[in-house]
Structure formats: structure tokens, C-alpha cells
Write an enzyme that holds these catalytic residues in place. Structure first.
Site, mmCIF file in Angstrom:
data_model
loop_
_atom_site.group_PDB
_atom_site.id
_atom_site.type_symbol
_atom_site.label_atom_id
_atom_site.label_comp_id
_atom_site.label_asym_id
_atom_site.label_seq_id
_atom_site.Cartn_x
_atom_site.Cartn_y
_atom_site.Cartn_z
ATOM 1 N N GLU A 254 0.956 -1.251 -0.041
ATOM 2 C CA GLU A 254 -0.049 0.207 0.009
ATOM 3 C C GLU A 254 0.900 1.360 -0.162
ATOM 4 O OE1 GLU A 254 -3.498 1.843 2.769
ATOM 5 O OE2 GLU A 254 -2.175 0.532 3.472
ATOM 6 N N LYS A 316 -9.849 2.375 -3.417
ATOM 7 C CA LYS A 316 -10.134 1.848 -2.180
ATOM 8 C C LYS A 316 -11.563 2.409 -1.780
ATOM 9 C CE LYS A 316 -8.611 1.015 2.737
ATOM 10 N NZ LYS A 316 -8.018 1.250 3.555
ATOM 11 N N CYS A 372 -5.626 -2.716 2.328
ATOM 12 C CA CYS A 372 -5.591 -2.647 3.809
ATOM 13 C C CYS A 372 -6.556 -3.182 4.286
ATOM 14 C CB CYS A 372 -5.261 -0.987 4.329
ATOM 15 S SG CYS A 372 -4.822 -0.952 6.315
#
Length: 499
Positions: A254, A316, A372
């Protein structure tokens, strides 16, 4: 038992609960922990009492289970230690309100009517609510403790939510047998050996294979975002990558690149050309900024981009409150340094994004990416995995040091692989970087806080597990049936009392 002892036992039981989860997986302690709470709830008499009992248990559970948040608040967020401790306590207290309200409602609606059945149902409702309300916090689910027990065989069928129900039901069955000597109820415990028999079943089939690598840059968190580290960081990841051009897919963590995508594009094009020569797909986490002229110009996404032999970009969807966006931003920005962390103003990505593509010769495989925190969401992963051959997840758990957080996070990724029957590759900045098979087994991992590259061969798989096809609907229908039965029994009992 003295009344003053009950709150202490509930606090102790709640504090034991996280020991059933990663990295310990002492799941029998989870049974003991839940037994204390369920026994207390079966002997309370008012909704207020149910609220207090559940809140005490849950406060201790979250205070221990999410204590790793202290590291990001204090060490990297610049918050004084006493205030950081207070913030963790407030967070735990806030999370504890959800189950307390749910079980107070159960007491109000049903009292002790069929408590051994309604308690597991309301546990499911509580976990589902916490996993979906606002942005959701699908962490410390009871079922996640059983990644390695017999109950793991149920994961591809009913998911971790369903395992939670089976777990709580096992506890309430035993309590019911103990109290009422209804030994026939012990037949319900056959779900445990049934889970063991389910484990060898293959719900998905192989569509191919890829040689994969995951790069762990191990860039110190206090240096990662400094401007002078931008180019050296790219150099570190390129040097690691160039040693593994024999891999079909190479994964960076990430925000491995601390430049914006438009700033990184010249260097990316050079790396992409070299990757294409070797028929390699490189996937990296990076921040995306909308260009000038776009209606969202200047807005950011936390993203993943694939280049080289593959292609695609993903933004995301599930953002971390205070880490990637700040609720009530105008009111609380600037109050303490923690509310002004780098890159904490991202936009949510849309739900209907295409998957990433990775190539091997003439074959193209679809890769479902998760950034994540997203890997913690069972329904999100299940939905995106429907058309995917492979799962990848990237993270930067350096925010939490060598605490419980990264270990719990890794176990959640393993549970998602098990639920979907897909292999999973995980790349992080400092650890845990790992390769997981479709049974949720951790096959390879890199040492924590060491720079290196993990390599292995991963199966590409297709097909749907029952959980992917049905989601939580079987649990919802089961819950409605139990609640209907309990409501009927309660009304009937009240009618007899009035007579």
C-alpha cells in the site's frame, strides 16, 4: 455469587476473548469467555442489566483486542501517552455500545424465552451491525478464532459470521444441558466433527498458475513520507523487483510509492516497458489524484495500479476513519496532531470497479485487489472474488508496530481466502508479507521489519463457494425463524400467565 463479583468476571472474560484470536488462537479460552457472558445474560432480568453486563464484557474485549491503535495514535500520531490511552478507552467504550444495545433489545423483546437460541441469533445481528454500520468495523469476530479448528470447514459455506453463530450456539447448548439436563441437545455439537469432515472438500477449481512475488520495502514509517525519500523508495522497490523478472506477478505494498500516480507515471512507464519485456505484471499501491479539468480535480483516492503485462486501477472503497478520512473534518481538524496525519483526506472508491488483469503468455487472469482494512470485510471480498482467479491485498501496518494489529490483520486475510476458495498474496511495508492458499493456510511469509521479497507459485482458481453464492441470507432466514418461534412462545407464555 455476590453481585459485585459479576462485573469483575465479565471484565476478565472480555479481556480473555482476544486471546482466542490471532496470533494466539487459544480458541478454548474464547469458549470460556463467551460462556461467562452467556451465563450472565441468561440470568439477567431487565434490559438495563443486559446492557450493563454486555457493555462491561465488550469494553474489556475491545480495550485489549484493539489496544494496537495506541501505537498509531501515540508513536506516529504525536498524541501524548495519557491522552492516547484515553482515546483507546473511549474507542473501546464506543464499540461496546453496539452489543450492549443489541442484547438489551433481546432482553426487552424476548426475556429468557428460548435464550439458548436467541442469544446466538442476536450475536450474529450484533456482529453484522458492527461490520456494516457507517463504515463498519469487522474486527474481533468470534468466528475468526477458528481458522485452524474443526469449525473452519464451515467457512466456505456460512463464512466467519456463521462460525460465530455455531460457536455461541455450542456455548448456549452446553449451558442449557448443564441447567436443565436436556441431554438430547448435545446432538447440536455434531457441527464440530461435521466441520472436520467438510474441510477436505474443494469448492473451487484450478484455472492455471502464476509465479508470484511480493516486495517488502521496510521503509521506516517516520521516514516514509519525507520528500527526500520519494526517489530512494522507488529505487528500493525497483531493485528488489528487477531480481524477480521471472515472476508473472510482482506485488508492492500500500502506498509503496509516495508520489502521486501522475508524478510517478514517467518512472512507471520505464518500469512497465521492462516488465512487459519479461511478460510480468507489477501491481503497486499508490495515491491517485484527479487531474485538472475533471469535476473532482484535486481530490484523492488510495489506489492500486497494475502495469507492465497487466493493466487496471482500483480505488479503495472502505476507508479507515481518522486514518484515511476524518469524520466531522471541519470541526476536529487541528485539535490534535492525530487528526492531521499525512494522506487522511481520501475519497471512497465506487462499488462497481473492474478487476485488475495479470497475464501469463496468452492467458489473462483477473485479480481482485483489496487495500489494507478492506480485506476484513467478508461480504466485500466475497462479492469481488466472484469473477476473480486470485486475490491480492496490500497494506502498511507499520502504523501499528509489532503489536497485535498486524497479526490479527493477517489472520483476517487468511479467513477471506478460506471463505472464497482463492489463493491470496499479501504485500506490506514492514510485515506481514505472505502467500496464502485457498484453504487459508499461510504457506510463505517474510520476517517482520526486514527488507526482502517473497516468491512462490500460486494457483489461479474459479468457481463459487456456497458462502459466495448465498452470503448471509441463510443466517438471516435462520434468525427470522428463531425470532418468530421465540416471539410466539413468549406471547403464548404471557397469555397463560394472564389466565
Amino acid at each position: 455469587m455476590p453481585r459485585w463479583l459479576i462485573p469483575l468476571l465479565l471484565l476478565l472474560a472480555g479481556a480473555l476473548f482476544p486471546l482466542a484470536l490471532a496470533p494466539f488462537f487459544w480458541w478454548p479460552l474464547g469458549l470460556v469467555s463467551l460462556a461467562v457472558l452467556m451465563a450472565a445474560l441468561q440470568h439477567n432480568h431487565t434490559p438495563r442489566q443486559a446492557f450493563v453486563y454486555t457493555w462491561l464484557f465488550s469494553f474489556a474485549k475491545f480495550a485489549v483486542g484493539v489496544s494496537w491503535i495506541y501505537v498509531s495514535i501515540h508513536r506516529f500520531g504525536g498524541t501524548p501517552a495519557p491522552l492516547a490511552v484515553l482515546m483507546v478507552a473511549l474507542f473501546a467504550g464506543f464499540l461496546a455500545i453496539f452489543p450492549a444495545l443489541v442484547f438489551a433489545l433481546r432482553q426487552h423483546l424476548f426475556g429468557q424465552t428460548l435464550a439458548w437460541l436467541t442469544l446466538p441469533v442476536f450475536w450474529f445481528l450484533y456482529e453484522w451491525l458492527r461490520g456494516n454500520f457507517l463504515t463498519g468495523f469487522p474486527w474481533l469476530f468470534a468466528g475468526d478464532a477458528h481458522l485452524h479448528s474443526w469449525l473452519a470447514g464451515w467457512a466456505p459455506i456460512i463464512g466467519s459470521y456463521g462460525i460465530s453463530v455455531l460457536l455461541v450456539l455450542s456455548v448456549t447448548l452446553l449451558l442449557e444441558v448443564w441447567q436443565r439436563r436436556c441431554y438430547a441437545l448435545l446432538a447440536g455439537l455434531l457441527v464440530w466433527p461435521a466441520g472436520a469432515l467438510l474441510q477436505p472438500l474443494e469448492w473451487t477449481h484450478i484455472t492455471g498458475s502464476l509465479n508470484v512475488s511480493a516486495v517488502q520495502g521496510n521503509i521506516p514509517q517516520n521516514l516514509k513520507w519525507r520528500p527526500e525519500m520519494m526517489d530512494p523508495t522507488i529505487g528500493i522497490y525497483y531493485d528488489q523487483t528487477s531480481q524477480h523478472w521471472d515472476s508473472d506477478l510482482i506485488l508492492w505494498p500500500e502506498t509503496a510509492v509516495t508520489k502521486l500516480l501522475d508524478q510517478f507515471r514517467p518512472a512507471m512507464n520505464e518500469i512497465a516497458a521492462e516488465a512487459l519485456e519479461h511478460n510480468t505484471t507489477v501491481i503497486t499501491g499508490i495515491a491517485y489524484r484527479y487531474p485538472r479539468g475533471h469535476e473532482l480535480a484535486g481530490e484523492f483516492h488510495n489506489s492500486i495500479v497494475a502495469f507492465g503485462a497487466g493493466a487496471g486501477i482500483y480505488h479503495k472503497q472502505q476507508l479507515v476513519p481518522f486514518g484515511e478520512f476524518v469524520p466531522f473534518e471541519q470541526q476536529i481538524r487541528g485539535l490534535i496532531p492525530f487528526f492531521d496525519l499525512e494522506m487522511s483526506s481520501f475519497r471512497h472508491g465506487p462499488a462497481d470497479q473492474p478487476l485488475l488483469k495479470a497475464a501469463k503468455g496468452a492467458d489473462t487472469f483477473l485479480v481482485a485487489p483489496f487495500i489494507c482494512y478492506e480485506i476484513a470485510y467478508p461480504q466485500l471480498v466475497s462479492r469481488m472474488a466472484q469473477q476473480a482467479d486470485f486475490l491480492v491485498t496490500v497494506s502498511n501496518d507499520a502504523w501499528f508496530g509489532d503489536s497485535l494489529g498486524p497479526k490479527q490483520h493477517m489472520a483476517l486475510a487468511q479467513m477471506r481466502a478460506l471463505e472464497t476458495g482463492r489463493w491470496l498474496l499479501r504485500a506490506t511495508n514492514t510485515g506481514i508479507t505472505a502467500l496464502v492458499d485457498h484453504k487459508g493456510r499461510l504457506l510463505e511469509r517474510l520476517p517482520y521489519e526486514q527488507r526482502g521479497t517473497l516468491s512462490g507459485s500460486a494457483e489461479m482458481r474459479h468457481g463459487s463457494t456456497p458462502y459466495m453464492q448465498l452470503g448471509v441470507w441463510p443466517l438471516a432466514i435462520f434468525s427470522l425463524l428463531i425470532l418468530g418461534l421465540a416471539g410466539w412462545r413468549r406471547r403464548r407464555s404471557q397469555s397463560f400467565t394472564e389466565l
